[in-house]
Design a protein around this motif. Structure first.
Motif, PDB file in Angstrom:
ATOM      1  N   VAL A  46       0.836  -1.201   0.000  1.00 30.83           N
ATOM      2  CA  VAL A  46       0.000   0.000   0.000  1.00 30.83           C
ATOM      3  C   VAL A  46       0.871   1.252   0.000  1.00 30.83           C
ATOM      4  CG1 VAL A  46      -1.637   1.335   1.374  1.00 30.83           C
ATOM      5  CG2 VAL A  46      -1.985  -1.121   1.065  1.00 30.83           C
ATOM      6  N   ALA A  47       1.924   1.258   0.793  1.00 34.20           N
ATOM      7  CA  ALA A  47       2.818   2.418   0.822  1.00 34.20           C
ATOM      8  C   ALA A  47       3.422   2.659  -0.553  1.00 34.20           C
ATOM      9  CB  ALA A  47       3.919   2.204   1.860  1.00 34.20           C
ATOM     10  N   GLY A  48       3.817   1.588  -1.236  1.00 37.30           N
ATOM     11  CA  GLY A  48       4.379   1.737  -2.570  1.00 37.30           C
ATOM     12  C   GLY A  48       3.387   2.286  -3.572  1.00 37.30           C
ATOM     13  N   ALA A  49       2.112   1.896  -3.443  1.00 39.01           N
ATOM     14  CA  ALA A  49       1.092   2.398  -4.352  1.00 39.01           C
ATOM     15  C   ALA A  49       0.725   3.851  -4.054  1.00 39.01           C
ATOM     16  CB  ALA A  49      -0.159   1.509  -4.266  1.00 39.01           C
ATOM     17  N   LEU A  50       0.820   4.260  -2.788  1.00 43.95           N
ATOM     18  CA  LEU A  50       0.448   5.630  -2.414  1.00 43.95           C
ATOM     19  C   LEU A  50       1.532   6.645  -2.754  1.00 43.95           C
ATOM     20  CD1 LEU A  50      -1.253   5.099   1.063  1.00 43.95           C
ATOM     21  CD2 LEU A  50      -2.359   5.841  -1.050  1.00 43.95           C
ATOM     22  N   ARG A  51       2.775   6.221  -2.749  1.00 39.66           N
ATOM     23  CA  ARG A  51       3.882   7.173  -2.932  1.00 39.66           C
ATOM     24  C   ARG A  51       3.727   8.018  -4.193  1.00 39.66           C
ATOM     25  NH1 ARG A  51       7.325   3.189  -1.523  1.00 39.66           N
ATOM     26  NH2 ARG A  51       7.562   3.307   0.727  1.00 39.66           N
ATOM     27  N   PRO A  52       3.420   7.437  -5.345  1.00 43.83           N
ATOM     28  CA  PRO A  52       3.288   8.274  -6.551  1.00 43.83           C
ATOM     29  C   PRO A  52       2.095   9.222  -6.519  1.00 43.83           C
ATOM     30  CG  PRO A  52       3.610   5.948  -7.117  1.00 43.83           C
ATOM     31  CD  PRO A  52       3.310   6.009  -5.661  1.00 43.83           C
ATOM     32  N   LEU A  53       1.139   8.993  -5.602  1.00 45.36           N
ATOM     33  CA  LEU A  53      -0.049   9.842  -5.529  1.00 45.36           C
ATOM     34  C   LEU A  53       0.185  11.072  -4.656  1.00 45.36           C
ATOM     35  CD1 LEU A  53      -2.773   7.076  -5.053  1.00 45.36           C
ATOM     36  CD2 LEU A  53      -1.902   8.058  -7.187  1.00 45.36           C
ATOM     37  N   GLY A  54       1.282  11.092  -3.919  1.00 42.74           N
ATOM     38  CA  GLY A  54       1.582  12.202  -3.022  1.00 42.74           C
ATOM     39  C   GLY A  54       2.259  13.339  -3.764  1.00 42.74           C
ATOM     40  N   PRO A  55       2.922  14.224  -3.012  1.00 43.52           N
ATOM     41  CA  PRO A  55       3.185  14.101  -1.577  1.00 43.52           C
ATOM     42  C   PRO A  55       1.977  14.502  -0.739  1.00 43.52           C
ATOM     43  CG  PRO A  55       4.123  16.137  -2.408  1.00 43.52           C
ATOM     44  CD  PRO A  55       3.572  15.408  -3.594  1.00 43.52           C
ATOM     45  N   PHE A 180      -8.926   9.054   0.415  1.00 45.50           N
ATOM     46  CA  PHE A 180      -9.245   8.018   1.395  1.00 45.50           C
ATOM     47  C   PHE A 180      -8.879   6.690   0.732  1.00 45.50           C
ATOM     48  CE2 PHE A 180     -12.983   5.587   3.507  1.00 45.50           C
ATOM     49  CZ  PHE A 180     -12.152   5.113   4.503  1.00 45.50           C
ATOM     50  N   ALA A 181      -7.893   5.987   1.285  1.00 50.25           N
ATOM     51  CA  ALA A 181      -7.347   4.799   0.628  1.00 50.25           C
ATOM     52  C   ALA A 181      -7.374   3.594   1.566  1.00 50.25           C
ATOM     53  CB  ALA A 181      -5.924   5.070   0.161  1.00 50.25           C
ATOM     54  N   PHE A 182      -7.714   2.443   1.007  1.00 52.95           N
ATOM     55  CA  PHE A 182      -7.685   1.210   1.781  1.00 52.95           C
ATOM     56  C   PHE A 182      -7.592   0.019   0.827  1.00 52.95           C
ATOM     57  CE2 PHE A 182     -12.044   2.745   1.270  1.00 52.95           C
ATOM     58  CZ  PHE A 182     -12.682   1.683   0.647  1.00 52.95           C
ATOM     59  N   PHE A 237     -17.207  10.954  -3.050  1.00 58.40           N
ATOM     60  CA  PHE A 237     -15.890  10.620  -3.561  1.00 58.40           C
ATOM     61  C   PHE A 237     -15.941  10.240  -5.046  1.00 58.40           C
ATOM     62  CE2 PHE A 237     -15.248   9.452   0.990  1.00 58.40           C
ATOM     63  CZ  PHE A 237     -14.083  10.159   1.248  1.00 58.40           C
ATOM     64  N   THR A 238     -14.847  10.477  -5.736  1.00 62.00           N
ATOM     65  CA  THR A 238     -14.570   9.828  -7.013  1.00 62.00           C
ATOM     66  C   THR A 238     -13.532   8.749  -6.741  1.00 62.00           C
ATOM     67  OG1 THR A 238     -12.831  11.437  -7.559  1.00 62.00           O
ATOM     68  CG2 THR A 238     -15.060  11.913  -8.337  1.00 62.00           C
ATOM     69  N   VAL A 239     -13.672   7.592  -7.378  1.00 55.93           N
ATOM     70  CA  VAL A 239     -12.929   6.418  -6.953  1.00 55.93           C
ATOM     71  C   VAL A 239     -12.095   5.840  -8.096  1.00 55.93           C
ATOM     72  CG1 VAL A 239     -13.093   4.139  -5.871  1.00 55.93           C
ATOM     73  CG2 VAL A 239     -14.788   5.893  -5.329  1.00 55.93           C
ATOM     74  N   GLU A 240     -10.870   5.460  -7.758  1.00 58.06           N
ATOM     75  CA  GLU A 240     -10.002   4.700  -8.643  1.00 58.06           C
ATOM     76  C   GLU A 240      -9.556   3.432  -7.925  1.00 58.06           C
ATOM     77  OE1 GLU A 240      -7.056   6.978 -11.245  1.00 58.06           O
ATOM     78  OE2 GLU A 240      -7.342   8.341  -9.532  1.00 58.06           O
ATOM     79  N   VAL A 260      -8.170   0.734  -3.067  1.00 58.71           N
ATOM     80  CA  VAL A 260      -9.247   1.672  -3.368  1.00 58.71           C
ATOM     81  C   VAL A 260      -8.751   3.070  -2.991  1.00 58.71           C
ATOM     82  CG1 VAL A 260     -11.601   2.380  -2.815  1.00 58.71           C
ATOM     83  CG2 VAL A 260     -11.019  -0.063  -2.935  1.00 58.71           C
ATOM     84  N   VAL A 261      -8.779   3.977  -3.934  1.00 55.80           N
ATOM     85  CA  VAL A 261      -8.386   5.373  -3.680  1.00 55.80           C
ATOM     86  C   VAL A 261      -9.586   6.251  -3.996  1.00 55.80           C
ATOM     87  CG1 VAL A 261      -6.836   7.264  -4.250  1.00 55.80           C
ATOM     88  CG2 VAL A 261      -5.963   4.922  -4.164  1.00 55.80           C
TER      89      VAL A 261
END
Length: 268
Positions: A46-55, A180-182, A237-240, A260-261
């Motif tokens: 999950v951390a790896g998938a979130l990194r490009p969506l940040g910072p 909101f991610a899970f 929300f809009t969801v990807e 889910v993002v």
């Protein structure tokens, strides 16, 4: 039950006959030595998938338990990471775990950074300031403060009718544009042992809650992705969906897990 340091069968039985809050207060000191703790492999994915969506500046772990998900927030958030749970025992275990692991302090904090929400901060830790807040996820005590909210393994504690309120609360805690991610796992098929194990567990819990008070809400088959996506949309929300391919694929080639993002629109 699970390790020599883990809870005994008697301790698990006492927990299961308690309310959710008291049950987790009892289990908290040994929770990380059970299979119920979210695995490091899933957290790293999950951390790896979130990194490009940040910072991300500020992050919130909803139903943080003993704080495993805070390791994700500390990797992807720069300024603050807040864990919220309604079990005082779980929060105490989380705070103790982080205090014991705290490395050398950072340089002086940025005076222009926003103040952390209520809760005792963990001092002397590299990365974002960490704090813990006791609250019910269905009534979060936050203004739109966060750029990211996450949750791991807690949705079985909410009945389907409570899900819209839960998602609305997450939406309200996020700044415009926040996420909101899970993670969600692909449901097992009826040809697998896991399918029948989870079916049997949920049936047992329904019988227990019909016959015993206080209730202990924990179900594994009440979070279908299609209904979850509908409820997220209704919450604004809009969801990807992002495949977590490092966790493997099913025989048909589809991923075993997805992230889910759900993003709060910027024009809200």
């Amino acid at each position: 039950m699970f390790t020599e340091q883990g809870p005994t069968l008697r301790e698990l039985a006492v927990q299961a006959l308690s309310s959710i809050e008291h049950g987790y207060d009892l289990l908290a000191p040994k929770f990380d030595r059970t299979p119920f703790r979210t695995s490091d492999r899933l957290l790293d994915s999950v951390a790896g998938a979130l990194r490009p969506l940040g910072p991300f500046a500020a992050g919130l772990d909803i139903c943080c338990g003993t704080g495993a998900g805070m390791d994700v927030l500390r990797q992807v958030c720069r300024e603050q990471a807040v864990g919220v749970d309604f079990s005082a025992g779980m929060l105490a275990a989380a705070a103790s775990r982080y205090a014991a692991a705290a490395p050398e302090p950072d340089a002086s904090p940025d005076p222009d950074a926003p103040a952390a929400p209520a809760g005792p901060p963990v001092v002397g830790r590299r990365g974002p300031a960490v704090s813990w807040v006791r609250a019910d996820a269905r009534a979060l005590p936050f203004a739109p403060t966060f750029d990211l909210a996450v949750s791991f393994g807690a949705f079985g504690h909410f009945l389907p009718r409570e899900r819209p309120l839960l998602f609305t609360q997450a939406h309200a805690a996020l700044r415009p544009g926040g996420c909101f991610a899970f993670p969600v796992m692909a449901p097992p098929g009826p040809n697998s042992l896991l399918y029948w194990t989870l079916l049997g567990f949920d049936a047992t819990m329904r019988i227990r809650n019909a016959l015993w008070r206080p209730r202990f809400v924990m179900y594994y088959r009440t979070f279908p992705l299609s209904a979850v996506l509908e409820d997220l949309g209704r919450a604004g929300f809009t969801v990807e969906l992002f495949p977590l391919t490092d966790l493997g694929r099913l025989p048909d080639g589809s991923p075993r897990a997805r992230l889910v993002v759900a993003r709060k629109p910027r024009d809200v």
